[in-house]
Design an enzyme around this catalytic site. Structure first.
Site, short mmCIF file in Angstrom:
data_model
loop_
_atom_site.label_atom_id
_atom_site.label_comp_id
_atom_site.label_asym_id
_atom_site.label_seq_id
_atom_site.Cartn_x
_atom_site.Cartn_y
_atom_site.Cartn_z
CG HIS A 1 -32.51 -16.42 -4.72
ND1 HIS A 1 -31.35 -16.72 -5.32
CD2 HIS A 1 -32.72 -17.02 -3.75
CE1 HIS A 1 -31.04 -18.00 -4.71
NE2 HIS A 1 -31.96 -18.18 -3.90
CB SER B 1 -22.92 15.06 -6.53
OG SER B 1 -23.26 15.29 -8.01
CB SER B 2 -19.16 18.12 -9.38
OG SER B 2 -19.79 17.04 -10.50
NE ARG C 1 17.78 -16.81 -5.11
CZ ARG C 1 16.80 -15.93 -4.99
NH1 ARG C 1 15.64 -16.02 -5.38
NH2 ARG C 1 17.17 -14.42 -4.63
CB SER D 1 14.62 -11.21 -5.98
OG SER D 1 15.39 -9.96 -5.77
#
Length: 480
Positions: free
Chosen positions: A184, A308-309, A348, A353
């Site tokens: 928890h 990170s940029s 069918r 398909s």
């Protein structure tokens, strides 16, 4: 002039549609991770498998003289027929597409494609035998089953096993590393980092075993599963035996009772197991991500990579985040396929398909996620010092041990062991308790000499029970 005439978009930008650019990430950005699936689950692979099934049906009918007038093929003729499959290439794909543009039917195009090659093998007189007694679904269900089986066997399972191996490698490194548990989200009875990783290996191995035991079912019994055309055209043949022998000869399991389609229950079962595997792996990703967040793991930087940029100190857990997203996408498709494919109106309809054309995408996102997790685990370093410090700050987790020893002592007749839970609750809840206070508390209890010695020597680092030994159950042998 319209934008299509001068290769520009309404915005004025140049159209990219004519370039060899993928629409989806699996065939573009992540192609290197998913390309092995192309050989089994692409449209081209499906067509190659259709050719394979048609050729093998042709050979089976001849060699077993199922129809009057047939006789066994020579080795040269059989080799020539099978070369139509082994030589299937880009030119074959193009030729099939040209035939289908006329037939507007993919399986009929395969029939004509094969028929066009019989004359060169001296078998032109047997052109009517191609696709004999078959509905399109006789060919399709077997082709899909073969492709999926090969994809599972040759791509997905090896990737899944390599992942579990990587998890167990890290678990072995962390076998003896005590770790504060959190139930928890709160400090709880310590474990070892190795045991917690091994739990995931055990869970994943169980799903791998389910997938290894998959039945890949197939049928070849005509337009509504009744062998009607077979019985009218060749009443003397044992068509059920022919069907079973042919399907099992392909390496598949025979389904004796179907409508026009093989009812895809086995696919739903397979996709459920893969989705379960994916979800367990998703759980691993979120746990590892959280351990990285609290610095139990250090990420080994990749030379030249940007975390990170704007924040150069960061190494982001992108492998695990990427995997989470791809597992979610894979499961969305797998769960949809599992639910859709087992439904069919009467004998069918075509919903299956259209749905089955996305099987490769579902597998692709799973394989991509597995690849990312493996790479992410390879770049983790166990921060044993941080994990140890975390334990040192949480001596109150020994309250469980103390009160359980008190219970055992009370049962053994030792006096003064009343209300152990309540007394430990009063001591520990809502505030930190250090080593000195716990040892003082233990010394005042009046425990037996042996029990007091055990508790006085106990620390959060040693209160790990059998955790190191439990790793053995994570091996494939025990994952039942």
């Amino acid at each position: 002039m319209s934008h299509s005439d001068n290769n520009t978009l309404p915005s004025g930008r140049i159209s990219l549609a004519s370039a060899d650019i993928a629409l989806g990430a699996l065939d573009g950005r992540y192609k290197s991770a998913t390309v092995p699936l192309v050989d089994y689950l692409s449209e081209a692979a499906l067509n190659r498998d259709r050719v394979h099934v048609e050729i093998e049906w042709f050979i089976y009918l001849c060699n077993n003289e199922v129809l009057p007038g047939l006789k066994p093929l020579t080795d040269e003729q059989q080799a020539g027929l099978r070369a139509i499959v082994t030589d299937f290439n880009e030119d074959s794909i193009k030729e099939l597409a040209e035939i289908e543009a006329v037939t507007v039917h993919d399986v009929k195009a395969v029939e004509y494609y094969i028929g066009n090659r019989l004359e060169g093998l001296g078998l032109a007189h047997l052109k009517p035998l191609v696709h004999f007694g078959c509905t399109s679904e006789d060919i399709n269900n077997l082709s899909y089953a073969l492709g999926i089986k090969d994809a599972v066997t040759n791509v997905w399972l090896p990737a899944a096993r390599a992942l579990v191996e990587q998890i167990m490698k890290l678990a072995e490194e962390a076998r003896e590393v005590p770790m504060l548990s959190r139930t928890h989200g709160q400090p709880a009875t310590p474990s070892t980092l190795g045991k917690e990783l091994a739990v995931f290996a055990y869970r994943l191995n169980r799903q791998i075993k389910h997938i290894e035991n998959t039945e890949f079912l197939g049928k070849i019994n005509g337009a509504t599963g009744t062998y009607s055309a077979h019985m009218v055209s060749v009443p003397g043949a044992d068509w059920q035996k022919v069907s079973e022998e042919f399907v099992t000869g392909l390496g598949l399991d025979w389904n004796p009772l179907t409508t026009q389609i093989e009812n895809h229950d086995w696919q739903a079962e397979l996709y459920s197991s893969i989705a379960h595997f994916n979800q367990v792996l998703h759980n691993l990703c979120t746990d590892v991500w959280s351990y990285i967040s609290i610095r139990f793991f250090r990420q080994i930087p990749v030379a030249g990579a940007t975390g990170s940029s704007t924040m150069p100190h960061k190494v982001n857990p992108i492998r695990f985040e990427n995997a989470e997203a791809n597992l979610e996408i894979s499961n969305s498709l797998l769960n949809t396929l599992g639910a859709t494919l087992i439904q069919s109106r009467w004998q069918r309809d075509l919903t299956d398909s259209s749905s089955q054309r996305n099987i490769g995408v579902a597998f692709g996102h799973s394989v991509l996620a597995i690849s990312n997790v493996i790479k992410g685990l390879e770049r983790l370093d166990i921060a044993a010092d941080v994990i140890a410090e975390d334990l040192d700050q949480n001596w109150e987790v020994l309250a469980e041990a103390i009160q359980m020893v008190m219970r055992a002592e009370a049962i053994a007749g030792v006096e003064g062991m009343e209300n152990p839970y309540e007394r430990l609750k009063e001591l520990t809840r809502g505030h930190r308790v250090d080593a000195a206070r716990l040892k003082e508390f233990v010394a005042e209890l009046g425990l037996s000499q042996d029990a007091e010695k055990r508790l006085s020597e106990l620390t959060p680092h040693t209160y790990i029970g059998l955790a190191p030994q439990l790793l053995g159950y994570a091996t494939e042998r025990y994952a039942k």
